[in-house]
Write a protein that holds these residues in place. Structure first.
Motif, short mmCIF file in Angstrom:
data_model
loop_
_atom_site.label_atom_id
_atom_site.label_comp_id
_atom_site.label_asym_id
_atom_site.label_seq_id
_atom_site.Cartn_x
_atom_site.Cartn_y
_atom_site.Cartn_z
N ASN A 1 0.82 -1.21 0.00
CA ASN A 1 0.00 0.00 0.00
C ASN A 1 0.86 1.26 0.00
N PHE A 2 1.87 1.31 0.87
CA PHE A 2 2.68 2.52 0.97
C PHE A 2 3.51 2.72 -0.29
N ILE A 3 4.04 1.64 -0.86
CA ILE A 3 4.85 1.79 -2.07
C ILE A 3 4.00 2.38 -3.19
N VAL A 4 2.81 1.81 -3.39
CA VAL A 4 1.96 2.31 -4.47
C VAL A 4 1.54 3.75 -4.17
N THR A 5 1.24 4.03 -2.89
CA THR A 5 0.85 5.40 -2.54
C THR A 5 1.96 6.38 -2.89
N ILE A 6 3.20 6.04 -2.51
CA ILE A 6 4.29 6.97 -2.76
C ILE A 6 4.56 7.10 -4.25
N PHE A 7 4.51 6.00 -4.96
CA PHE A 7 4.79 6.10 -6.40
C PHE A 7 3.69 6.80 -7.16
N VAL B 1 9.16 10.57 3.99
CA VAL B 1 8.49 9.79 2.96
C VAL B 1 9.49 8.84 2.30
N TRP B 2 10.68 9.32 2.07
CA TRP B 2 11.71 8.45 1.49
C TRP B 2 11.98 7.26 2.39
N MET B 3 12.09 7.53 3.69
CA MET B 3 12.40 6.42 4.60
C MET B 3 11.22 5.44 4.66
N THR B 4 9.99 5.97 4.54
CA THR B 4 8.83 5.09 4.48
C THR B 4 8.94 4.17 3.28
N LEU B 5 9.36 4.75 2.16
CA LEU B 5 9.49 3.96 0.93
C LEU B 5 10.55 2.87 1.12
N VAL B 6 11.68 3.25 1.70
CA VAL B 6 12.76 2.28 1.90
C VAL B 6 12.30 1.17 2.84
N VAL B 7 11.62 1.55 3.92
CA VAL B 7 11.13 0.54 4.87
C VAL B 7 10.13 -0.39 4.18
N LEU C 1 14.83 2.96 10.49
CA LEU C 1 14.71 3.97 9.42
C LEU C 1 13.54 4.93 9.61
N PRO C 2 12.36 4.47 10.11
CA PRO C 2 11.30 5.46 10.33
C PRO C 2 11.74 6.55 11.30
N ALA C 3 12.45 6.15 12.37
CA ALA C 3 12.93 7.14 13.33
C ALA C 3 13.92 8.08 12.66
N MET C 4 14.78 7.53 11.79
CA MET C 4 15.72 8.39 11.07
C MET C 4 14.97 9.40 10.20
N GLY C 5 13.87 8.95 9.60
CA GLY C 5 13.06 9.86 8.80
C GLY C 5 12.47 10.97 9.65
N ILE C 6 11.96 10.61 10.84
CA ILE C 6 11.37 11.62 11.73
C ILE C 6 12.42 12.63 12.13
N VAL C 7 13.60 12.13 12.53
CA VAL C 7 14.65 13.03 12.98
C VAL C 7 15.08 13.97 11.84
N SER C 8 15.08 13.44 10.62
CA SER C 8 15.46 14.28 9.48
C SER C 8 14.42 15.37 9.22
N GLU C 9 13.20 15.20 9.70
CA GLU C 9 12.20 16.26 9.59
C GLU C 9 12.32 17.27 10.73
N VAL C 10 12.64 16.73 11.93
CA VAL C 10 12.62 17.58 13.13
C VAL C 10 13.85 18.48 13.19
N LEU C 11 15.05 17.91 12.91
CA LEU C 11 16.28 18.68 13.06
C LEU C 11 16.28 19.98 12.25
N PRO C 12 15.92 19.96 10.95
CA PRO C 12 15.97 21.22 10.20
C PRO C 12 15.01 22.27 10.75
N VAL C 13 13.81 21.81 11.18
CA VAL C 13 12.81 22.77 11.64
C VAL C 13 13.30 23.51 12.88
N PHE C 14 13.91 22.76 13.82
CA PHE C 14 14.33 23.40 15.07
C PHE C 14 15.76 23.92 15.01
#
Lengths: 680, 219
Positions: free
Chosen positions: A205-211, A227-233, A290-303
């Motif tokens: 489901n997630f692969i098709v959603t992202i593509f 989103v990238w990390m979701t795809l990889v996972v 990897l999901p946690a890495m994705g989250i951190v990659s969103e949080v670090l730039p914002v803060f």
């Protein structure tokens, strides 16, 4: 959030009357809304987190001092197994799925996932799978093997001892009938199979959603890192789950139908189990992180008030980790007697993992470097993630050195390592995400002071618990052993670890009270509270049922941020004068859609599919009883029938303010009075 | 942020983020970023996972097929009836042809032909399954039970899981056939379903070609 809309009362022919409620219990059972499914995943996973945490506390009480007498050996075996299975399969994976579900469509500018009802199916299968594994507490049996009584006595009589007890890896031949009679291991094997099916459905489901569901202009390299990390996972799940499925089928066949795959005395091969298990198990580790890495990659730039440093490098490093992750599995097996050349090769491939991981860590530090860092709770958890993950990563590299690994195998050094990456890594990353998106989810702000208290308690507790385990392991304390003697000198550090575990428990209580209070009473969140970069923050909070009132067209990475900021001289940026008005206009536009919006139709069938799978699972375990086969047949009929049944349902229903609905054949089988209650 | 010469949102930001829809058909239709239908892409993704499923099973069989299980051990390879399996393989291969014919009939809008070829495909699948049932029964009668040795276990598991895939395919074909005999026949939406079942069916066929070579022909 459910009551913000009025779905038009569409009535079509179906086995059931079409589900109508938009609030209350049945609306959650029938929902196909990715946000509500995400919330369901989140709360369910959190309940399992509490169970797994209680199990960990019981283990730590037993180990607090030498010669512990709190648990029997059998209970200890059951508890460490269930703790691992719970935390991995019933907490970290589903809570990651909760984030995927809630955020993925919002981040790529979509109104839902590709298959909304399959999404619901995967949740219900997951929920029933979790209940199934835990039901072994009541129905499972694990008598002591013939001729081999466990120290500490009675197994079958003990309540806790009846849950699965073979370790989450369920190594053969211990997991075979000879050494593990009774049914509790069957519950683990069949239960994990079910959870795997749920994850496989989500992965597709997630692969098709992202593509396929990206907003116009959202090219692959404009997608947020999460989103990238979701795809990889999703790809990791897609390619590793079939392998564990086969392994679990083989184990189940061995235990239920007398095949001989892992029975060494009959020519079977216990090492084959290890290969199959870790060929899944190592990618699984990256599925957890990897999901946690994705989250951190969103949080670090914002803060850090800076764009993510080296976006393409982080994306490709994530993909590289996944790719290499399939080539390192035998480093879990260095002590199993695999050939020397294989040991050297897998040692080397394990070291190469450090390269993409290092790239990520340097990029995160580069993101923070020179930024105006705001130490809000999500940022604290993200910085905690990076620092603790580095510790866990470094101790991980030591496992790639084969002679050193021989010394560490099955000691507490390993326990320390993987808790630093899974607790210090995954769980800190996930908590970072929970705080970061709390305003998105609820429309309110959490309490910053309680959030920071939570962070510091958890950070200190975590290091007190798992830090000393490095030393304990190097001193030779063995994993999965229920007691240690007083003269081994292991007592003091074990006591520290137990105290740490209770500090972690306290921090979780702080988190829960913060969540429960702020969800209802917290101050109303301003629109875009963090001055964020990604599309989900361009929507009102909590997110309207239809997500985007108008579908956006994306022009760059961090599009929402570019809307608010303009480039100025000297390569710097400045917030536009009218940024606040733009954001307010955006919120208004998404909150009050002008166009007619198709929403995925709610359905009873996903729930019934899950129920059917649940019934089949019991049937398999008890297939020799007279009611076993009928249960399998009944469950199959429910599951297959539901898939057929939903073929008769409308795929989506139209959200619109007025009532005329020529698009659907309205047979009006329900009297008008039944439709009146829809609007509440 | 060294170079940010281009500012997409310099003016009329919201008009740029939400340009008026082209063609005026309202923006609510789903578009597919890749141009491939969601369901079809999903089937491809799922089948890629299935390759590893059968990959693990084949590895398992190759690992055990030549192991020494004692002097009087019975191995699957001693019982293979190559002419018989060749015929059933041919039957399964032909079912791929009829599947294509069903698909092209529906593309031409010929409902009657579609019905015929769907049923033909399902029948050929059932013939293959009956052949496998017969083969398993023969093998068991000759002493190759599921639990005589791991090679036998691996053989039954590999070919059995393939057989299960064929059965699921037959069920899907029969339900499509059930839809096709209703008044009006198969709709455009069913056309996509037929394509999906076709993809699955060809995949199961391709797996069998691999199995026939690896399990039966290579000694």
């Amino acid at each position: 959030m459910a009551t913000t809309t009025t779905p038009s009362p569409v009535v079509t022919t179906s086995i059931f009357r079409r589900p109508m409620s938009t609030a209350g219990f049945w609306s959650w059972v029938t929902t196909a809304d990715h946000k509500r499914i995400g919330i369901l995943y989140g709360y369910t996973a959190f309940v399992f987190f509490l169970l797994g945490g209680i199990e960990a506390l019981l283990l730590r009480i037993q180990l607090a001092g030498p010669d512990g007498a709190f648990l029997s050996a059998a209970e200890y075996n059951s508890l460490f197994t269930t703790h691992a299975v719970t935390m991995i399969f019933l907490f970290v994976m589903p809570v990651s799925a909760a984030f995927f579900n809630y955020l993925l469509p919002l981040m790529i500018g979509a109104r839902d996932v590709a298959y909304p009802r399959m999404n619901a199916v995967s949740f219900w299968i997951f929920l029933f799978g979790g209940i199934f594994i835990y039901s072994s507490l009541i129905f499972g049996t694990s008598p002591a093997p013939v001729g081999g009584n466990l120290p500490g006595g009675g197994t079958d009589a003990s309540f806790l001892g009846s849950i699965p007890n073979g370790g989450w890896f369920m190594y053969a031949p211990n997991s075979g009938l000879e050494f593990s009679p009774g049914t509790s291991l069957d519950y683990a094997a069949v239960g994990l199979q079910i959870l795997g099916a749920a994850s496989l459905i989500s992965a597709v489901n997630f692969i098709v959603t992202i593509f396929n569901m990206r907003a116009k202009g959202m090219r692959l390299l404009r997608m947020p890192v999460f989103v990238w990390m979701t795809l990889v996972v999703a790809f990791l799940l897609l390619f590793s789950l079939p392998i564990i499925a086969i392994a679990l089928f083989m184990l189940t066949f061995d235990r239920q139908f007398g095949t001989l795959f892992f029975v060494a005395s009959q020519g079977g091969d216990p090492i084959l189990w290890q290969h199959l298990f870790w060929l899944f198990g190592h990618p699984e580790v990256y599925i957890l992180i990897l999901p946690a890495m994705g989250i951190v990659s969103e949080v670090l730039p914002v803060f850090s008030r800076k764009p993510l440093f080296g976006y393409p490098a982080i994306v490709f490093a994530g993909a590289a980790i996944a790719f290499l992750g399939f080539g390192v599995w035998a480093h879990h097996m260095f002590a199993s007697g695999i050939p020397t050349v294989a040991q050297a090769a897998f040692g080397l491939s394990t070291m190469t993992i450090a390269i993409p991981t290092g790239i990520k860590i340097f990029n995160w530090m580069g993101t923070m470097w020179g930024g105006r860092i705001q130490l809000k709770t999500p940022m604290l958890f993200s910085i905690g993630f990076v620092s603790l993950f580095v510790i866990g990563g470094l101790s991980g590299v030591t496992h790639s050195i084969v002679p050193s690994d021989w010394q560490q195998t099955d000691t507490y050094y390993i326990v320390a390592h993987f808790h630093y990456v899974l607790f210090g890594g995954s769980i800190f990353g996930l908590f970072s995400g929970l705080y970061y998106w709390f305003p998105k989810l609820t429309g309110r702000m959490y309490n910053e002071r309680l959030g920071k208290t939570h962070f510091w308690l958890m950070f200190i507790g975590m290091n007190l618990t798992f830090g000393p385990m490095h030393w304990l392991g190097l001193q030779g304390m063995v994993r999965r052993t229920w007691v240690y003697s007083a003269d081994a000198g292991l007592g003091p550090w074990n006591l520290v670890a137990t105290i740490g575990a209770f500090i972690i428990a306290l921090s979780v209580l702080v988190f829960m009270s913060n969540w429960a209070y702020s969800k209802r009473r917290g101050p109303i969140s301003p629109p875009d509270p963090w001055d964020a970069r990604t599309l989900e923050w361009s929507l009102p909070s909590p997110t309207p049922e239809w997500n985007f009132g108008k579908e956006p067209v994306v022009h760059s990475l961090d599009d929402f941020w570019h809307l608010k900021y303009e480039p100025v001289e000297g390569g710097r940026v400045r917030r536009r004068d009218n940024a606040d008005e733009l954001v307010a206009e955006l919120m208004d536009l998404h909150a009050n859609p002008e166009e007619e919006i198709h929403l995925p139709a709610p359905s009873y069938f996903p729930f019934i599919v899950g129920l059917g799978v649940f019934i089949v699972a019991y049937g398999i375990i008890y297939h020799t009883r007279p009611w076993g086969i009928p249960m399998i047949v009944l469950g199959m009929l429910l599951a297959v029938g539901s898939f057929m049944g939903w073929g008769t349902e409308p795929l989506e229903e139209i959200h619109e303010e007025h009532d005329d609905d020529p698009g659907h054949d309205d047979h009006a089988t329900a009297p008008a009075s039944d439709l009146a209650g829809v609007d509440d | 942020m060294a170079e940010l010469a281009h500012d997409p949102y310099a003016e009329n930001a919201l008009d740029i983020m939400f340009p008026p829809p082209e063609g005026g058909h309202g923006g609510h239709g789903h578009h597919e970023s890749t141009g491939i239908d969601n369901r079809k892409l999903g089937m491809w993704v799922f089948l890629s996972s299935e390759f590893l499923f059968f990959g693990a099973l084949i590895t398992n069989y190759l690992l055990f097929k030549g192991r020494d299980f004692g002097a009087d051990a019975l191995y699957p390879v001693e019982l293979y009836d190559i002419p018989f399996t060749s015929i059933s393989s041919f039957v399964l291969l032909m079912s791929s042809l009829t599947m294509v014919l069903a698909h092209s009939s529906l593309a031409r809008g010929d409902q009657e032909q579609t019905r015929v070829w769907l049923m033909a495909t399902a029948t050929l699948g059932l013939v293959f399954i009956s052949g496998q049932f017969f083969e398993f029964t023969e093998f068991v009668n000759q002493g190759l039970k599921l639990n005589v040795n791991p090679a036998a276990s691996a053989f039954y598991m590999l070919t059995g899981f393939h057989g299960a895939h064929v059965v699921i395919g037959v069920l899907m074909l029969l339900s499509l056939w059930g839809f096709s005999i209703r008044r009006g026949g198969l709709s455009e939406d069913h056309g996509m379903n037929l394509e999906l079942v076709g993809l699955y069916w060809h995949f199961v066929d391709i797996v069998w070609i691999a199995l026939f070579v690896i399990v039966y022909l290579i000694r």
